[in-house]
Design a protein around this motif. Structure first.
Motif, PDB file in Angstrom:
ATOM      1  N   PHE A 156       1.176  -1.010   0.336  1.00 51.76           N
ATOM      2  CA  PHE A 156       0.242  -0.084   0.686  1.00 51.76           C
ATOM      3  C   PHE A 156       0.716   1.453  -0.190  1.00 51.76           C
ATOM      4  CE2 PHE A 156      -2.620   3.296   2.484  1.00 51.76           C
ATOM      5  CZ  PHE A 156      -3.550   3.647   1.487  1.00 51.76           C
ATOM      6  N   VAL A 157       1.856   1.226   0.725  1.00 48.73           N
ATOM      7  CA  VAL A 157       2.830   2.436   0.693  1.00 48.73           C
ATOM      8  C   VAL A 157       3.411   2.177  -0.003  1.00 48.73           C
ATOM      9  CG1 VAL A 157       4.577   3.477   1.933  1.00 48.73           C
ATOM     10  CG2 VAL A 157       3.418   2.349   3.514  1.00 48.73           C
ATOM     11  N   ALA A 158       3.784   1.323  -0.544  1.00 45.19           N
ATOM     12  CA  ALA A 158       5.240   1.465  -2.254  1.00 45.19           C
ATOM     13  C   ALA A 158       3.734   2.339  -3.035  1.00 45.19           C
ATOM     14  CB  ALA A 158       5.038   0.811  -2.840  1.00 45.19           C
ATOM     15  N   GLY A 159       2.783   1.486  -3.414  1.00 44.47           N
ATOM     16  CA  GLY A 159       1.627   1.939  -4.534  1.00 44.47           C
ATOM     17  C   GLY A 159       1.137   3.316  -4.398  1.00 44.47           C
ATOM     18  N   GLU A 160       0.953   3.990  -3.539  1.00 41.79           N
ATOM     19  CA  GLU A 160       1.089   5.507  -2.570  1.00 41.79           C
ATOM     20  C   GLU A 160       1.905   6.513  -3.377  1.00 41.79           C
ATOM     21  OE1 GLU A 160      -1.966   7.134  -1.465  1.00 41.79           O
ATOM     22  OE2 GLU A 160      -2.861   5.458  -2.146  1.00 41.79           O
ATOM     23  N   LEU A 161       3.053   6.006  -3.100  1.00 38.54           N
ATOM     24  CA  LEU A 161       4.089   6.604  -3.877  1.00 38.54           C
ATOM     25  C   LEU A 161       4.476   6.703  -5.159  1.00 38.54           C
ATOM     26  CD1 LEU A 161       6.780   5.749  -0.249  1.00 38.54           C
ATOM     27  CD2 LEU A 161       6.267   7.980  -1.018  1.00 38.54           C
ATOM     28  N   CYS A 162       4.042   5.399  -5.826  1.00 39.50           N
ATOM     29  CA  CYS A 162       3.879   5.424  -7.052  1.00 39.50           C
ATOM     30  C   CYS A 162       2.753   6.145  -7.193  1.00 39.50           C
ATOM     31  CB  CYS A 162       4.068   4.250  -8.083  1.00 39.50           C
ATOM     32  SG  CYS A 162       5.242   3.618  -7.474  1.00 39.50           S
ATOM     33  N   ARG A 163       1.831   6.170  -6.844  1.00 36.32           N
ATOM     34  CA  ARG A 163       0.552   7.002  -7.403  1.00 36.32           C
ATOM     35  C   ARG A 163       0.940   8.870  -7.220  1.00 36.32           C
ATOM     36  NH1 ARG A 163      -3.650   9.594  -5.079  1.00 36.32           N
ATOM     37  NH2 ARG A 163      -3.468   9.373  -3.082  1.00 36.32           N
ATOM     38  N   ARG A 164       2.129   8.975  -6.421  1.00 34.40           N
ATOM     39  CA  ARG A 164       2.060  10.146  -5.966  1.00 34.40           C
ATOM     40  C   ARG A 164       3.662  10.971  -6.973  1.00 34.40           C
ATOM     41  NH1 ARG A 164       0.294  11.928  -0.515  1.00 34.40           N
ATOM     42  NH2 ARG A 164      -1.424   9.788  -0.032  1.00 34.40           N
ATOM     43  N   GLY A 165       3.630   9.999  -7.802  1.00 34.75           N
ATOM     44  CA  GLY A 165       5.700  10.303  -8.916  1.00 34.75           C
ATOM     45  C   GLY A 165       6.673   9.919  -8.885  1.00 34.75           C
ATOM     46  N   TYR A 166       6.371   9.450  -7.344  1.00 36.54           N
ATOM     47  CA  TYR A 166       8.213   8.672  -6.633  1.00 36.54           C
ATOM     48  C   TYR A 166       8.094   7.210  -7.566  1.00 36.54           C
ATOM     49  CZ  TYR A 166       8.240  12.808  -3.417  1.00 36.54           C
ATOM     50  OH  TYR A 166       7.667  13.497  -3.068  1.00 36.54           O
TER      51      TYR A 166
ATOM     52  N   ALA B 155       9.093   3.202  -6.499  1.00 37.93           N
ATOM     53  CA  ALA B 155       9.102   3.073  -4.933  1.00 37.93           C
ATOM     54  C   ALA B 155       8.809   0.687  -5.414  1.00 37.93           C
ATOM     55  CB  ALA B 155       7.885   3.470  -4.161  1.00 37.93           C
ATOM     56  N   VAL B 156       9.873   0.615  -4.592  1.00 39.41           N
ATOM     57  CA  VAL B 156       9.702  -1.169  -4.926  1.00 39.41           C
ATOM     58  C   VAL B 156       9.923  -1.728  -3.226  1.00 39.41           C
ATOM     59  CG1 VAL B 156      10.690  -0.777  -6.967  1.00 39.41           C
ATOM     60  CG2 VAL B 156      12.757  -1.505  -4.863  1.00 39.41           C
ATOM     61  N   VAL B 157       8.588  -2.955  -3.635  1.00 36.75           N
ATOM     62  CA  VAL B 157       8.758  -3.390  -1.924  1.00 36.75           C
ATOM     63  C   VAL B 157       9.808  -4.720  -1.978  1.00 36.75           C
ATOM     64  CG1 VAL B 157       7.537  -4.632  -0.469  1.00 36.75           C
ATOM     65  CG2 VAL B 157       6.271  -3.046  -1.848  1.00 36.75           C
ATOM     66  N   THR B 158      10.944  -4.086  -0.499  1.00 40.37           N
ATOM     67  CA  THR B 158      11.786  -4.854  -0.960  1.00 40.37           C
ATOM     68  C   THR B 158      11.635  -6.623  -0.255  1.00 40.37           C
ATOM     69  OG1 THR B 158      12.678  -5.342   1.844  1.00 40.37           O
ATOM     70  CG2 THR B 158      13.620  -3.161  -0.529  1.00 40.37           C
ATOM     71  N   LEU B 159      10.607  -6.938  -0.024  1.00 41.27           N
ATOM     72  CA  LEU B 159      10.196  -8.757  -0.117  1.00 41.27           C
ATOM     73  C   LEU B 159      11.088  -9.451   1.256  1.00 41.27           C
ATOM     74  CD1 LEU B 159       9.082  -9.226  -3.778  1.00 41.27           C
ATOM     75  CD2 LEU B 159       8.003  -8.988  -2.081  1.00 41.27           C
ATOM     76  N   GLY B 160      11.634  -8.576   1.772  1.00 43.84           N
ATOM     77  CA  GLY B 160      12.498  -8.842   3.404  1.00 43.84           C
ATOM     78  C   GLY B 160      14.265  -9.117   3.013  1.00 43.84           C
TER      79      GLY B 160
ATOM     80  N   ASP C  14      11.652  -2.047   4.190  1.00 43.18           N
ATOM     81  CA  ASP C  14      11.014  -2.363   3.457  1.00 43.18           C
ATOM     82  C   ASP C  14      10.115  -1.587   2.227  1.00 43.18           C
ATOM     83  OD1 ASP C  14      10.372  -4.180   5.958  1.00 43.18           O
ATOM     84  OD2 ASP C  14       9.128  -2.485   6.585  1.00 43.18           O
ATOM     85  N   VAL C  15      10.230  -0.159   1.998  1.00 43.95           N
ATOM     86  CA  VAL C  15      10.252   0.076   0.517  1.00 43.95           C
ATOM     87  C   VAL C  15      11.482   0.797   0.406  1.00 43.95           C
ATOM     88  CG1 VAL C  15       8.692   1.771  -0.596  1.00 43.95           C
ATOM     89  CG2 VAL C  15       7.488  -0.413   1.288  1.00 43.95           C
ATOM     90  N   LEU C  16      12.070   0.541  -0.841  1.00 46.34           N
ATOM     91  CA  LEU C  16      12.819   1.714  -1.366  1.00 46.34           C
ATOM     92  C   LEU C  16      12.318   2.659  -2.501  1.00 46.34           C
ATOM     93  CD1 LEU C  16      15.633   2.290  -1.018  1.00 46.34           C
ATOM     94  CD2 LEU C  16      16.526   0.195  -3.352  1.00 46.34           C
ATOM     95  N   CYS C  17      12.719   4.097  -1.976  1.00 49.74           N
ATOM     96  CA  CYS C  17      11.895   4.981  -2.750  1.00 49.74           C
ATOM     97  C   CYS C  17      13.281   6.098  -3.180  1.00 49.74           C
ATOM     98  CB  CYS C  17      11.025   5.474  -2.373  1.00 49.74           C
ATOM     99  SG  CYS C  17       9.465   6.687  -2.633  1.00 49.74           S
ATOM    100  N   SER C  18      12.820   6.332  -4.637  1.00 51.05           N
ATOM    101  CA  SER C  18      13.492   7.910  -5.398  1.00 51.05           C
ATOM    102  C   SER C  18      12.453   8.334  -6.193  1.00 51.05           C
ATOM    103  CB  SER C  18      14.678   6.520  -6.298  1.00 51.05           C
ATOM    104  OG  SER C  18      14.066   6.257  -7.791  1.00 51.05           O
ATOM    105  N   ASN C  19      12.400   9.769  -6.817  1.00 48.91           N
ATOM    106  CA  ASN C  19      12.163  10.445  -7.282  1.00 48.91           C
ATOM    107  C   ASN C  19      12.695   9.875  -8.150  1.00 48.91           C
ATOM    108  OD1 ASN C  19      15.344  10.999  -7.742  1.00 48.91           O
ATOM    109  ND2 ASN C  19      15.003  12.979  -8.017  1.00 48.91           N
ATOM    110  N   ARG C  20      11.963   9.893 -10.296  1.00 46.27           N
ATOM    111  CA  ARG C  20      11.871   9.631 -11.469  1.00 46.27           C
ATOM    112  C   ARG C  20      13.337   9.979 -11.727  1.00 46.27           C
ATOM    113  NH1 ARG C  20       8.118   5.888 -11.962  1.00 46.27           N
ATOM    114  NH2 ARG C  20       6.464   6.666 -11.153  1.00 46.27           N
ATOM    115  N   GLU C  21      13.794  10.718 -11.293  1.00 51.97           N
ATOM    116  CA  GLU C  21      15.007  10.918 -11.813  1.00 51.97           C
ATOM    117  C   GLU C  21      16.433  10.229 -11.440  1.00 51.97           C
ATOM    118  OE1 GLU C  21      13.288  13.378 -10.247  1.00 51.97           O
ATOM    119  OE2 GLU C  21      12.452  14.356 -12.798  1.00 51.97           O
ATOM    120  N   GLY C  22      15.996   9.225 -10.182  1.00 51.97           N
ATOM    121  CA  GLY C  22      16.825   8.210 -10.296  1.00 51.97           C
ATOM    122  C   GLY C  22      18.419   8.843  -9.370  1.00 51.97           C
ATOM    123  N   THR C  23      17.829  10.434  -8.026  1.00 58.45           N
ATOM    124  CA  THR C  23      19.234  11.103  -8.075  1.00 58.45           C
ATOM    125  C   THR C  23      19.368  11.276  -6.649  1.00 58.45           C
ATOM    126  OG1 THR C  23      17.620  13.222  -8.786  1.00 58.45           O
ATOM    127  CG2 THR C  23      19.643  12.564 -10.024  1.00 58.45           C
ATOM    128  N   ARG C  24      17.921  10.749  -6.053  1.00 57.26           N
ATOM    129  CA  ARG C  24      17.526  10.725  -4.422  1.00 57.26           C
ATOM    130  C   ARG C  24      16.976   9.627  -3.990  1.00 57.26           C
ATOM    131  NH1 ARG C  24      15.537  16.380  -2.384  1.00 57.26           N
ATOM    132  NH2 ARG C  24      16.286  15.069  -0.565  1.00 57.26           N
TER     133      ARG C  24
END
Length: 79
Positions: free
Chosen positions: A15-25, A27-32, A38-48
């Protein structure tokens, strides 16, 4: 009861990853597979990047208790 906890945790991470993606980021779930993340997130450019640890609680309760490990400061890019 342990199965319910796992299912709740897994669904919360997606849910958290989905919401981040919906907002333009991105995000991937690391599956443990990544300690403390639990979630790795970046801006679309991959710079942060940020590492996110998702915590859940039982519906109807007003608190979310975490252990000392979850309160450890892993740096400014860890939420």
């Amino acid at each position: 009861m342990n199965h319910d906890k796992s299912a709740r945790g897994n669904s919360s991470q997606f849910f958290v990853a989905g919401e981040l993606c919906r907002r333009g980021y991105a995000a991937v779930v690391t599956l443990g597979n990544t300690p403390n993340t639990d979630v790795l997130c970046s801006n679309r450019e991959g710079t942060r990047f940020v590492h996110i640890q998702v915590k859940t609680f039982i519906p109807g309760t007003k608190t979310c208790s975490v252990g000392l490990k979850a309160e450890k400061d892993f740096g400014p890019r860890f939420f």
